[in-house]
Design a protein around this motif. Structure first.
Motif, PDB file in Angstrom:
ATOM      1  N   GLY A 250       0.842  -1.208   0.000  1.00 29.15           N
ATOM      2  CA  GLY A 250       0.000   0.000   0.000  1.00 29.15           C
ATOM      3  C   GLY A 250       0.867   1.244   0.000  1.00 29.15           C
ATOM      4  N   PRO A 253      -0.213   7.576   2.021  1.00 26.66           N
ATOM      5  CA  PRO A 253       0.712   8.376   2.827  1.00 26.66           C
ATOM      6  C   PRO A 253       1.550   7.534   3.802  1.00 26.66           C
ATOM      7  N   ALA A 254       0.933   6.542   4.454  1.00 25.01           N
ATOM      8  CA  ALA A 254       1.689   5.731   5.422  1.00 25.01           C
ATOM      9  C   ALA A 254       2.786   4.951   4.705  1.00 25.01           C
ATOM     10  N   ASP A 273       1.563  -1.229  -4.776  1.00 28.30           N
ATOM     11  CA  ASP A 273       0.211  -0.667  -4.670  1.00 28.30           C
ATOM     12  C   ASP A 273      -0.701  -1.272  -5.736  1.00 28.30           C
ATOM     13  N   ALA A 274      -1.884  -1.643  -5.281  1.00 26.99           N
ATOM     14  CA  ALA A 274      -2.845  -2.281  -6.179  1.00 26.99           C
ATOM     15  C   ALA A 274      -3.379  -1.310  -7.217  1.00 26.99           C
ATOM     16  N   GLY A 279      -2.896   6.681  -2.509  1.00 28.33           N
ATOM     17  CA  GLY A 279      -4.015   6.176  -1.721  1.00 28.33           C
ATOM     18  C   GLY A 279      -5.187   7.137  -1.718  1.00 28.33           C
ATOM     19  N   GLN A 280      -5.915   7.155  -0.601  1.00 28.98           N
ATOM     20  CA  GLN A 280      -7.074   8.080  -0.500  1.00 28.98           C
ATOM     21  C   GLN A 280      -6.608   9.517  -0.639  1.00 28.98           C
ATOM     22  N   ASN A 289      -4.843  20.765   5.799  1.00 28.86           N
ATOM     23  CA  ASN A 289      -4.390  20.742   7.184  1.00 28.86           C
ATOM     24  C   ASN A 289      -3.101  19.954   7.363  1.00 28.86           C
ATOM     25  N   VAL A 323      -1.475  -7.248  -3.846  1.00 30.78           N
ATOM     26  CA  VAL A 323      -0.994  -8.344  -2.999  1.00 30.78           C
ATOM     27  C   VAL A 323      -2.220  -9.114  -2.538  1.00 30.78           C
ATOM     28  N   TYR A 356     -13.838   3.155   0.236  1.00 27.78           N
ATOM     29  CA  TYR A 356     -15.155   3.732   0.514  1.00 27.78           C
ATOM     30  C   TYR A 356     -16.213   2.668   0.726  1.00 27.78           C
ATOM     31  N   GLN A 400     -14.823  18.563   1.717  1.00 29.14           N
ATOM     32  CA  GLN A 400     -13.751  18.978   0.803  1.00 29.14           C
ATOM     33  C   GLN A 400     -14.203  18.851  -0.655  1.00 29.14           C
ATOM     34  N   ASP A 540      -4.399   4.205   8.139  1.00 27.80           N
ATOM     35  CA  ASP A 540      -5.830   3.984   8.331  1.00 27.80           C
ATOM     36  C   ASP A 540      -6.199   2.527   8.561  1.00 27.80           C
ATOM     37  N   ARG A 548      -5.926  10.339   9.338  1.00 33.56           N
ATOM     38  CA  ARG A 548      -5.439  11.623   8.816  1.00 33.56           C
ATOM     39  C   ARG A 548      -4.162  11.380   8.023  1.00 33.56           C
ATOM     40  N   VAL A 549      -3.870  12.304   7.109  1.00 33.34           N
ATOM     41  CA  VAL A 549      -2.632  12.194   6.335  1.00 33.34           C
ATOM     42  C   VAL A 549      -1.429  12.254   7.285  1.00 33.34           C
TER      43      VAL A 549
END
Ligand SMILES: Cc1cc2nc3c(=O)[nH]c(=O)nc-3n(C[C@H](O)[C@H](O)[C@H](O)COP(=O)(O)OP(=O)(O)OC[C@H]3O[C@@H](n4cnc5c(N)ncnc54)[C@H](O)[C@@H]3O)c2cc1C
Length: 579
Positions: A250, A253-254, A273-274, A279-280, A289, A323, A356, A400, A540, A548-549
């Motif tokens: 994945g 951000p993480a 990454d799939a 990511g989101q 922020n 994966v 989602y 947003q 997440d 959060r990012v």
């Protein structure tokens, strides 16, 4: 007749990085004359124009076909009048019907005033020149300089990037546009129903499978999937090493943060990454922020910067690569990919985030990608210009998106089940929404159904306070209604909470450590370590994480410190730091 001397542009595997130069096409059946004219033209114009030659009018028409197909522009035709078969004037007649802006010059061996007069009338000839043209600096170049400068003044280069010809409202078209958008690939969408350029493309390359994706080098892919697009764009999908210190599943951000820190600290690092990196967060139109970006930054920019940062330190990124399985083969951990291949690694970071929730109302499945979209704010924004857009959800991502779409759409209706915006959304977004005149907030509103024929046409709503049900015209509905962890592929190999979020560190000790996820070591799991030693989770997807990012980035960075501790405890040699 002389052998073919035309040098039509050749197809290449890689898209050109700069637009091709406009073309000057010389046509003459006398090989010596053709050689001489091309030589002179190259001397004067090769830095700005591509000089092509054809040994007959028929061959020149084939060159025009190739130029037309690739969207390259002829600036000037320099054509001999007396040729066997088709004359110069007849060729120009055909050529100007296809390229009306190109300048036309006839080369004649004798004072053929009749032909010249015919040509001036029939093909609006710009000039006729007598052979020989020596010295070219006096007799050829001044004429051509004038004509080319006129042509250049009116010239608008054609769009040279990727073009997508398809139906505006189609799940397949949406998928292609979404993949290109998320991978930072500019493209132009051509509506098959209304755009003449789309009709032309489809007439030249008939296919039942839309959308047709046209690449700048003249190659095409009908209705490509992500894997075909990735291959065509040269994205990497195969690992280069037999074994890694850390494999990160994945690249949100993480995962990206972990990739940057791990690679910079010398670990051999593989990111998988799939879908697309980011990511989101990559789907977010404006993250306002995140520390250090007072004006906000788009998720696409964040992803692009992080990918290049990770790459600079030597992290390898494969996508789209899903994966599908994790197993232990002590001391290694093995990841199985969707194509059946395997990755061997000493440690793993699970950073697969969330996806989602689906909208569970009649019509939702039918219109997905054809009026109903999950996320996709940046991909579809240009389609929504002047339309009424509905956004379902009451949390930050929905807020947003409402602000983002308000810049494009005539009106945005934000459908919120709760009785206040403040209960689910950050203050800065609530304030911005109230300041935006074309956003209409509908509290206590439930979506009942989506309906339409070929595409979404109506949305049925119920006001929970009054019980009133209404049906409204709707072409664009975007949902942001919470998310679930992407952990289904893990089975029970690591321990998760009741909602499927991965348990780590102290949260594991309080959970029932039932087989097969029994903790096998004397020491306690490290802070972000899962129930399988050497496998960590961040962002997440982790139970109890802050969604959060910044916190995902923080956890990704922290996970790498724990990977070092795990490796050191297993006697692995430290790696040289690259930062
Ligand atoms: C529209 C939107 C706007 C947002 N705006 C903000 C904001 O302004 N500020 C803020 O702080 N937060 C915001 N968030 C939340 C923030 O984006 C997330 O908290 C953050 O992206 C989580 O990062 P992550 O790396 O944990 O997971 P994700 O971002 O979910 O990334 C997970 C990645 O894992 C990949 N993946 C999943 N399964 C597999 C598999 N089996 N194999 C390979 N790869 C896999 C996915 O393709 C994905 O790329 C927003 C979220 C959304 C949806």
């Amino acid at each position: 007749m002389t052998p073919a001397a035309a040098s039509a542009p050749a197809a290449t595997d890689a898209p050109p990085t700069t637009p091709p130069k406009p073309v000057i096409l010389a046509v003459d059946d006398d090989p010596q004359v053709l050689r001489a004219v091309r030589r002179d033209l190259r001397t004067a114009y090769a830095d700005r124009y591509r000089v092509l030659g054809a040994a007959s009018a028929e061959e020149a028409l084939r060159v025009l076909d190739a130029l037309d197909e690739r969207g390259h522009d002829p600036a000037l035709f320099l054509v001999d009048q007396r040729m066997p078969g088709m004359t110069g004037v007849d060729f120009l007649l055909e050529a100007v019907s296809r390229f009306p802006d190109a300048r036309r010059v006839l080369l004649t061996a004798y004072a053929e005033t009749d032909a010249a007069i015919t040509a001036i009338n029939k093909v609006r000839l710009d000039y006729y020149l007598m052979k020989p043209w020596d010295p070219p600096a006096e007799r050829l170049f001044p004429v051509l300089d004038d004509l080319l400068s006129d042509w250049l003044a009116a010239y608008r280069p054609a769009y040279q990037g990727i073009r997508i010809a398809g139906h505006a409202v189609s799940a397949r078209t949406h998928a292609v546009r979404d993949f290109l958008t998320r991978n930072g690939q500019p493209f132009r969408f051509l509506d098959a129903a209304t755009d003449p350029e789309a009709r032309k493309l489809l007439a030249e390359h008939p296919t039942d499978e839309l959308p047709l994706v046209a690449f700048p080098d003249g190659t095409f892919l009908p209705a490509p999937g992500n894997a075909a697009l990735a291959a065509r764009l040269g994205l990497s999908t195969t690992a280069s090493r037999p074994h890694y210190d850390l494999a990160i599943v994945g690249a949100g951000p993480a995962g990206l943060a972990a990739g940057v820190y791990a690679a910079s600290e010398g670990l051999t690092t593989l990111l998988l990454d799939a879908d697309s990196p980011g990511g989101q967060a990559g789907t977010s139109s404006l993250i306002e922020n995140y520390l250090g970006f007072p004006a906000g930054l788009s998720g696409g920019d964040l992803a692009r910067r992080a990918v290049s940062q990770a790459g600079r330190f030597g992290a390898e990124l494969l996508h789209p690569v899903e994966v599908v399985r994790l197993r232990s083969a002590d001391p290694a951990r093995i990841l199985t990919l969707a194509d059946g291949s395997e990755i061997s690694t000493e440690t793993v970071l699970l950073s697969t985030g969330v996806s989602y929730n689906r909208l569970d109302v009649p019509g939702a499945d039918r219109f997905e990608g054809e009026g109903l979209y999950y996320g996709a704010a940046t991909t579809e924004s240009s389609s929504c210009v002047s339309h009424h857009v509905f956004i379902i959800g009451g949390a930050n991502s929905a807020g947003q998106a409402a602000i983002h779409f308000a810049r494009y759409a005539a009106k945005v209706s934000l459908l919120v089940r709760a009785d206040s915006l403040e209960s689910g959304m950050s203050r800065y977004l609530v304030d911005e929404i109230h300041r935006t005149p074309n956003i209409d907030v509908r509290l206590n509103t439930h979506v009942l159904a989506l309906d339409g024929d070929d595409r979404l046409e109506h949305i049925a709503l119920r006001d929970a306070l009054t019980g009133a049900e209404t049906v409204e015209p709707a072409r664009f509905v975007f949902t942001f209604i919470g998310a679930r962890p992407r952990t289904g592929w893990l089975g029970d190999i690591v321990r998760c909470d009741g909602h499927g979020f991965v348990l780590t560190g102290p949260d594991l000790s309080s959970a029932d450590m039932a087989p097969p996820a029994t903790w096998p070591l004397d020491r306690a799991p490290l802070l972000l370590e899962t129930s399988m030693p050497g496998v960590f989770a961040a962002g997440d997807v982790r139970a109890q994480s802050i969604k959060r990012v910044a916190s995902s980035v923080g956890e990704g960075a922290m996970a790498v410190a724990l990977v070092h501790r795990y490796r050191a405890a297993n006697g692995a040699p430290p790696r040289p730091n690259r930062s």
